[in-house]
Structure formats: structure tokens, C-alpha cells
Design a protein around this motif. Structure first.
Motif, PDB file in Angstrom:
ATOM      1  N   PHE A  11       0.831  -1.205   0.000  1.00 37.02           N
ATOM      2  CA  PHE A  11       0.000   0.000   0.000  1.00 37.02           C
ATOM      3  C   PHE A  11       0.868   1.258   0.000  1.00 37.02           C
ATOM      4  N   ILE A  12       0.470   2.245  -0.837  1.00 38.55           N
ATOM      5  CA  ILE A  12       1.101   3.563  -0.850  1.00 38.55           C
ATOM      6  C   ILE A  12      -0.009   4.605  -0.813  1.00 38.55           C
ATOM      7  N   THR A  13       0.348   5.848  -0.533  1.00 40.23           N
ATOM      8  CA  THR A  13      -0.595   6.960  -0.545  1.00 40.23           C
ATOM      9  C   THR A  13      -0.286   7.834  -1.752  1.00 40.23           C
ATOM     10  N   VAL A  14      -1.294   8.104  -2.573  1.00 41.90           N
ATOM     11  CA  VAL A  14      -1.154   8.966  -3.743  1.00 41.90           C
ATOM     12  C   VAL A  14      -1.790  10.309  -3.406  1.00 41.90           C
ATOM     13  N   LYS A  30       8.405   1.870  -0.978  1.00 42.23           N
ATOM     14  CA  LYS A  30       8.241   0.870   0.083  1.00 42.23           C
ATOM     15  C   LYS A  30       6.861   1.032   0.714  1.00 42.23           C
ATOM     16  N   GLU A  31       6.489   0.131   1.573  1.00 38.64           N
ATOM     17  CA  GLU A  31       5.199   0.193   2.270  1.00 38.64           C
ATOM     18  C   GLU A  31       5.029   1.556   2.938  1.00 38.64           C
ATOM     19  N   GLY A  32       3.888   2.231   2.684  1.00 39.41           N
ATOM     20  CA  GLY A  32       3.601   3.523   3.288  1.00 39.41           C
ATOM     21  C   GLY A  32       4.198   4.711   2.555  1.00 39.41           C
ATOM     22  N   ALA A  33       4.826   4.509   1.399  1.00 39.93           N
ATOM     23  CA  ALA A  33       5.423   5.612   0.640  1.00 39.93           C
ATOM     24  C   ALA A  33       4.336   6.578   0.167  1.00 39.93           C
ATOM     25  N   VAL A  34       4.726   7.821  -0.095  1.00 40.05           N
ATOM     26  CA  VAL A  34       3.800   8.845  -0.582  1.00 40.05           C
ATOM     27  C   VAL A  34       4.228   9.242  -1.987  1.00 40.05           C
ATOM     28  N   LEU A  35       3.305   9.161  -2.945  1.00 45.40           N
ATOM     29  CA  LEU A  35       3.550   9.537  -4.327  1.00 45.40           C
ATOM     30  C   LEU A  35       2.807  10.834  -4.600  1.00 45.40           C
ATOM     31  N   ASN A  36       3.540  11.950  -4.770  1.00 48.70           N
ATOM     32  CA  ASN A  36       2.932  13.254  -5.066  1.00 48.70           C
ATOM     33  C   ASN A  36       2.872  13.436  -6.573  1.00 48.70           C
ATOM     34  N   LEU A  37       1.677  13.640  -7.104  1.00 50.50           N
ATOM     35  CA  LEU A  37       1.492  13.793  -8.543  1.00 50.50           C
ATOM     36  C   LEU A  37       1.656  15.242  -8.973  1.00 50.50           C
ATOM     37  N   ASP A  38       2.335  15.463 -10.101  1.00 54.21           N
ATOM     38  CA  ASP A  38       2.441  16.791 -10.699  1.00 54.21           C
ATOM     39  C   ASP A  38       1.283  17.024 -11.655  1.00 54.21           C
ATOM     40  N   ILE A  39       0.838  15.962 -12.308  1.00 50.42           N
ATOM     41  CA  ILE A  39      -0.269  16.021 -13.262  1.00 50.42           C
ATOM     42  C   ILE A  39      -1.216  14.887 -12.903  1.00 50.42           C
ATOM     43  N   ASP A  40      -2.501  15.174 -12.861  1.00 47.50           N
ATOM     44  CA  ASP A  40      -3.472  14.127 -12.569  1.00 47.50           C
ATOM     45  C   ASP A  40      -4.715  14.340 -13.435  1.00 47.50           C
ATOM     46  N   PRO A  41      -5.654  13.418 -13.409  1.00 48.59           N
ATOM     47  CA  PRO A  41      -6.840  13.539 -14.264  1.00 48.59           C
ATOM     48  C   PRO A  41      -7.677  14.792 -14.015  1.00 48.59           C
ATOM     49  N   LYS A  42      -7.519  15.450 -12.863  1.00 47.05           N
ATOM     50  CA  LYS A  42      -8.286  16.662 -12.592  1.00 47.05           C
ATOM     51  C   LYS A  42      -7.672  17.892 -13.257  1.00 47.05           C
ATOM     52  N   THR A  43      -6.386  17.839 -13.642  1.00 43.78           N
ATOM     53  CA  THR A  43      -5.716  19.016 -14.189  1.00 43.78           C
ATOM     54  C   THR A  43      -5.185  18.820 -15.604  1.00 43.78           C
ATOM     55  N   HIS A  44      -5.011  17.593 -16.067  1.00 42.93           N
ATOM     56  CA  HIS A  44      -4.408  17.354 -17.373  1.00 42.93           C
ATOM     57  C   HIS A  44      -5.426  17.598 -18.482  1.00 42.93           C
ATOM     58  N   PRO A  45      -5.045  18.327 -19.541  1.00 45.97           N
ATOM     59  CA  PRO A  45      -5.991  18.647 -20.613  1.00 45.97           C
ATOM     60  C   PRO A  45      -6.579  17.424 -21.311  1.00 45.97           C
ATOM     61  N   ALA A  46      -5.883  16.307 -21.303  1.00 44.86           N
ATOM     62  CA  ALA A  46      -6.419  15.116 -21.955  1.00 44.86           C
ATOM     63  C   ALA A  46      -7.700  14.639 -21.272  1.00 44.86           C
ATOM     64  N   TRP A  47      -7.836  14.885 -19.981  1.00 46.82           N
ATOM     65  CA  TRP A  47      -9.017  14.449 -19.240  1.00 46.82           C
ATOM     66  C   TRP A  47      -9.989  15.590 -18.947  1.00 46.82           C
TER      67      TRP A  47
END
Length: 75
Positions: A11-14, A30-47
């Protein structure tokens, strides 16, 4: 079969760009890591419907429109 051929799946936190977060399983970090997104479906023009303007760096957009303008409706 060979043992230990698959990566650890845990499990990780996005964290999305607006600060919302969710937990998912991944091979990232590793377990409990945090992945910070620069681009996601709420901000990317494709979505989001493509409301963002394209920046023409080095004439790439111009060359693309010249080559494929008949297909995209731009010349």
C-alpha cells in the motif's frame, strides 16, 4: 517456478495536485510511501476537455499543424 521473481506489492498513498489523497496498492517505493502527482486527471488537458493552450516550443505545434492540419481542422 523461480521464487521471489515478482516485486513487492504494497500500500502507498497517492496525493493529487489539489491535495486530496487516496491509498492504493503499487510496486512504487516501500510500504507507506507517498507519491505526489504533478499532473493528474483533474488538471491534465487530456481528461479535462483540452481547455489549456499549447505552448509552441521550437515550432513543434506549427509543424504538426502544417503536416496534419487536414486531419485536425487547423492549417
Amino acid at each position: 517456478m523461480k521464487q521471489d521473481t515478482h516485486p513487492d506489492y504494497h500500500f502507498i498513498t497517492v496525493v493529487m495536485t489539489d491535495g486530496t489523497q487516496y491509498q492504493t496498492r503499487s510496486t512504487y517505493g516501500k510500504e507507506g510511501a507517498v507519491l505526489n502527482l504533478d499532473i493528474d486527471p483533474k488538471t491534465h488537458p487530456a481528461w479535462t476537455g483540452g481547455n489549456a493552450h499549447l505552448l509552441d516550443r521550437g515550432g513543434r505545434v506549427s509543424r504538426f499543424n502544417a503536416k496534419f492540419g487536414a486531419f485536425t481542422g487547423k492549417k
